[in-house]
Scaffold this active site. Structure first.
Site, short mmCIF file in Angstrom:
data_model
loop_
_atom_site.label_atom_id
_atom_site.label_comp_id
_atom_site.label_asym_id
_atom_site.label_seq_id
_atom_site.Cartn_x
_atom_site.Cartn_y
_atom_site.Cartn_z
N CYS A 2 0.87 -1.18 0.00
CA CYS A 2 0.00 0.00 0.00
C CYS A 2 0.90 1.23 0.00
O CYS A 2 2.00 1.20 0.57
CB CYS A 2 -0.92 0.10 1.21
N ARG A 27 3.12 0.03 -5.25
CA ARG A 27 2.95 -0.65 -3.96
C ARG A 27 1.60 -1.35 -3.85
O ARG A 27 1.35 -2.06 -2.87
CB ARG A 27 3.08 0.36 -2.82
N TRP A 74 -2.97 -2.44 -1.60
CA TRP A 74 -2.73 -3.84 -1.93
C TRP A 74 -3.44 -4.63 -0.85
O TRP A 74 -3.07 -4.55 0.32
CB TRP A 74 -1.23 -4.15 -1.95
N ASN A 98 -0.62 1.58 6.01
CA ASN A 98 0.17 0.57 5.29
C ASN A 98 0.76 -0.34 6.36
O ASN A 98 1.43 0.14 7.27
CB ASN A 98 1.27 1.28 4.49
N GLY A 99 0.48 -1.63 6.24
CA GLY A 99 0.98 -2.58 7.25
C GLY A 99 -0.12 -3.56 7.60
O GLY A 99 -1.10 -3.70 6.85
N GLU A 478 14.09 -18.33 -11.91
CA GLU A 478 13.73 -16.94 -12.20
C GLU A 478 12.88 -16.85 -13.48
O GLU A 478 11.91 -16.10 -13.54
CB GLU A 478 15.01 -16.09 -12.31
N LYS A 482 9.17 -15.34 -13.62
CA LYS A 482 8.82 -14.23 -14.52
C LYS A 482 7.59 -14.62 -15.35
O LYS A 482 6.69 -13.81 -15.52
CB LYS A 482 10.02 -13.98 -15.45
N GLU A 485 4.41 -14.59 -13.03
CA GLU A 485 3.89 -13.30 -12.55
C GLU A 485 3.44 -12.40 -13.69
O GLU A 485 2.51 -11.63 -13.53
CB GLU A 485 4.89 -12.59 -11.63
N HIS A 501 13.82 -37.36 -10.91
CA HIS A 501 13.43 -37.71 -9.54
C HIS A 501 11.99 -37.30 -9.24
O HIS A 501 11.60 -37.24 -8.08
CB HIS A 501 14.39 -37.06 -8.55
N LYS A 601 4.99 -4.14 -5.94
CA LYS A 601 6.44 -4.16 -6.11
C LYS A 601 7.18 -4.24 -4.79
O LYS A 601 8.22 -4.88 -4.68
CB LYS A 601 6.89 -2.91 -6.87
C1 AGP Z 1 10.14 -9.84 -8.89
O1 AGP Z 1 9.78 -9.97 -10.21
C2 AGP Z 1 9.08 -10.02 -7.94
N1 AGP Z 1 8.01 -9.13 -8.19
C3 AGP Z 1 9.42 -10.28 -6.49
O2 AGP Z 1 9.75 -11.62 -6.44
C4 AGP Z 1 10.54 -9.47 -5.80
O3 AGP Z 1 11.77 -9.79 -6.35
C5 AGP Z 1 10.54 -9.79 -4.30
O4 AGP Z 1 9.31 -9.39 -3.76
C6 AGP Z 1 11.67 -9.16 -3.54
O5 AGP Z 1 11.63 -7.77 -3.62
P1 AGP Z 1 12.89 -6.89 -3.22
O6 AGP Z 1 13.96 -7.19 -4.19
O7 AGP Z 1 12.40 -5.48 -3.32
O8 AGP Z 1 13.27 -7.27 -1.83
#
Ligand code: AGP
Length: 606
Positions: A2, A27, A74, A98-99, A478, A482, A485, A501, A601
């Site tokens: 948020c 956020r 959020w 926020n929290g 990764e 990607k 998400e 396995h 983010k």
């Molecule tokens: C990245 O594509 C993601 N949205 C997410 O995994 C991100 O890397 C993770 O939340 C960590 O964030 P930070 O690097 O700001 O700590």
């Protein structure tokens, strides 16, 4: 998560609040709202969905005020609907939060028993009602806050306006970031310092337990006891990068394209620092470590996992890897001589931050690798390393990932140099091979058309499997993250050797399998895994270099081949086609690429 933004000013601040909320939309974008004081009374505008919906509402129901708070949400507690949008308000008080208030259920039951009529399903509304009770009993706002805050378990950054207290905004922080600033006849608050850069030059990053009172042109800061303190003003440093998509359809696309320049620039700085004997700038106290414990979440975790190879092979320091979200639960044994490396783009991720605090409480030296310098981790860590990506707007991390990789590659070389256990020729060789990365990344970006055609197919798949070995294994993870998400297609990454396995059972006729296979020492083994996939009807696509391409051609397999690069640094280059595959799968599925559903983010809740 948020984002909150607020102001106390003489003139109308609603346009600046809307711009500020726009800067904070990374956020969260489930709903947005404003709360303002008009003739001593609280007025609200709230809308479900992204900030654009609130902007639309303001066209039909305009609002103008000099004292106001705003929020972009959020959702944690309560669906992303209008009635759960902040500010939450009673007739006396409006609150943006926020929290997470962990004990909200008990507090709500207690307040309802006393007649409070809750209108949302959120945890945050209890703050409004607790304050309302105190204000109703005659306490002025700061005293009301002083009584209420100790009752909240969990984390908060709060912005508050109170009926009858025109020209005043109150703020409090515990666990969630909050900055305050003043400029001319206005005072401001925001969840991140960078968002304040448009309206002020100086800010105070509130510390946990601090409160603030904003009046036009004036900021007062207090300890939780209400003892006023002299605020510590700092210049607002922005991490650069104009908020403009330029010719690109999305910020994410622009950020993918920025990678060669970012790496080139970082390389130039690194070379200059090495030549000038400033290697320690790139590794901080890591060079003295007997052991490194690296802690991070999400993409940053995969950056740390990739870099483990470099820290062990080049810097010759053993590395333990920990997920931020598991770290405290595990309470790992921290051997004598351990230095902690916290990797985070935002510098605010709650799980990583909690790990940092735990490590500090155990007297382990901490080094934070962050992209946002005015962040809590940068403030609290013993040493800060910069990942130099510039502001990243897309929720999915792209350029920050490769910039983190570069920073960690550079750290490994810097450590090797500082420890004095490499000959000048070895160091020159490492630097020479690393120096080829920016051009190779530029070449990788030129592969967009082939990535787009594979990406379009991935968009239609039920599931996609990613495989990699050695340093390519975290890249497989990764790549899968990607794709998930950005495109919402189910994807999983596996160590190629683990396929037999269990995961092999997932392969059906037509299952796309992205195999990260640069020509390194593991190449032939990975190729055997490719054959296992083909034998079960899977459809592999190799991502590699010119040698990979020649083998793929021989075997009639599709391949996306980047320019040649020393296998040690290959992850920095292979990351790019993986980003573009996910990007184009997302475009094909008509996804909101910059703002994938359900995500934010900066993840400031545990
Ligand atoms: C990245 O594509 C993601 N949205 C997410 O995994 C991100 O890397 C993770 O939340 C960590 O964030 P930070 O690097 O700001 O700590």
């Amino acid at each position: 998560m948020c984002g909150i933004f607020g102001a106390s000013a003489v003139d109308n601040v609603i346009p600046q609040l809307m711009t500020g909320l726009g800067d904070l939309e990374y956020r969260g974008y489930d709903s947005a709202g404003l709360g303002a004081l008009k003739n001593g009374r609280i007025v609200r505008r709230r809308a479900q969905g992204p900030l654009a919906s609130l902007a639309q509402l303001l066209e039909t129901e305009p609002l103008s005020a000099g004292t106001a708070i705003g929020h972009t949400r959020w959702a944690t507690h309560g669906e992303p609907r209008r009635h759960n949008a902040h500010p939450h308000a009673t007739a006396r008080v409006a609150v943006v939060h926020n929290g997470i208030v962990e004990n909200h259920a008990e507090l709500r039951a207690e307040l309802e028993a006393k007649g409070a009529q809750f209108r949302s399903d959120t945890d945050s509304e209890v703050v409004a009602w607790l304050l309302d009770r105190e204000l109703a009993g005659g306490a002025p706002p700061l005293r009301a806050l002083r009584r209420v805050l100790p009752r909240l378990r969990g984390s908060y950054a709060l912005g508050i306006v109170c009926a009858g207290y025109d020209e005043r905004v109150f703020a409090a922080r515990r666990g969630s970031p909050l900055a305050v600033a003043r400029a001319g006849r206005a005072a401001w608050l925001a969840s991140d310092a960078e968002a304040l850069g448009r309206v002020a030059h100086e800010m105070v990053l509130l510390e946990d337990g601090q409160l603030a009172e904003l009046r036009p042109g004036k900021v007062r800061v207090f300890e939780e006891s209400l003892q006023e303190i002299e605020p510590c003003w700092r210049r607002i440093e922005t991490s650069g990068g104009v908020l403009d998509r330029g010719q690109h359809a999305t910020f994410t696309h622009k950020e993918i394209y920025e990678q060669p320049e970012i790496l080139e620039q970082a390389l130039a700085e690194f070379r200059a620092d090495l030549a000038a004997g400033r290697a320690a700038r790139w590794c901080g106290p890591l060079w003295r470590a007997k052991r490194i414990v690296a802690v991070a979440c999400g993409t940053s975790y995969y950056a740390a996992q990739t870099a483990r190879t470099w820290l062990e092979r080049v810097a010759q320091i053993p590395v333990d890897l920990e997920l931020g979200s598991e770290f405290q639960t595990r309470q790992p044994i921290l051997a004598e001589g351990t230095v902690a490396l916290l990797v985070s783009q935002s510098g605010e991720t709650a799980d990583t931050l909690a790990a940092l605090r735990y490590l500090r409480s155990r007297e382990v030296p901490t080094v934070a690798l962050v992209n946002v310098h005015a962040s809590t981790m940068a403030m609290e860590a013993d040493a800060v390393l910069s990942c130099r990506a510039g502001r990243e707007v897309g929720v999915a991390s792209t350029k920050a990932f490769t910039a983190q990789l570069f920073a960690l590659a550079a750290a490994s070389i810097a450590i090797r140099k500082l420890r004095g256990n490499a000959s000048p020729t070895e160091l020159d060789e490492l630097l020479a091979t690393l120096s080829r990365v920016p051009d190779a990344v530029r070449g990788a970006i030129e592969l967009e058309d082939s990535c787009a055609s594979v990406g379009r197919k991935l968009a239609k798949a039920q599931q996609v499997i990613y495989l990699g070995r050695g340093a390519s294994y975290p890249l497989a993870l990764e790549g899968a993250l990607k794709l998930k998400e950005l495109s919402y297609v189910h994807a999983e990454g596996f160590a190629a050797g683990e396929l037999k396995h269990g995961p092999l059972a997932l392969i059906e006729r037509g299952t796309p399998v992205i195999v990260v296979a640069p020509s390194d020492a593991t190449f032939n083994k990975t190729l055997s895994n490719v054959r296992e996939v083909i034998a079960r009807g899977g459809e592999p696509v190799l991502v590699g270099d010119p040698h990979t391409a020649s083998i793929a051609k021989r075997d009639g397999l599709p391949c996306i081949a980047t320019p040649a690069i020393d296998s040690l640094w290959a992850p920095l280059v292979m990351a790019v086609p993986l980003q573009m595959l996910a990007y184009h799968a997302a475009c094909e599925g008509d996804r909101d690429v910059d703002r994938p559903r359900n995500l934010a983010k900066s993840v400031t809740v545990e």
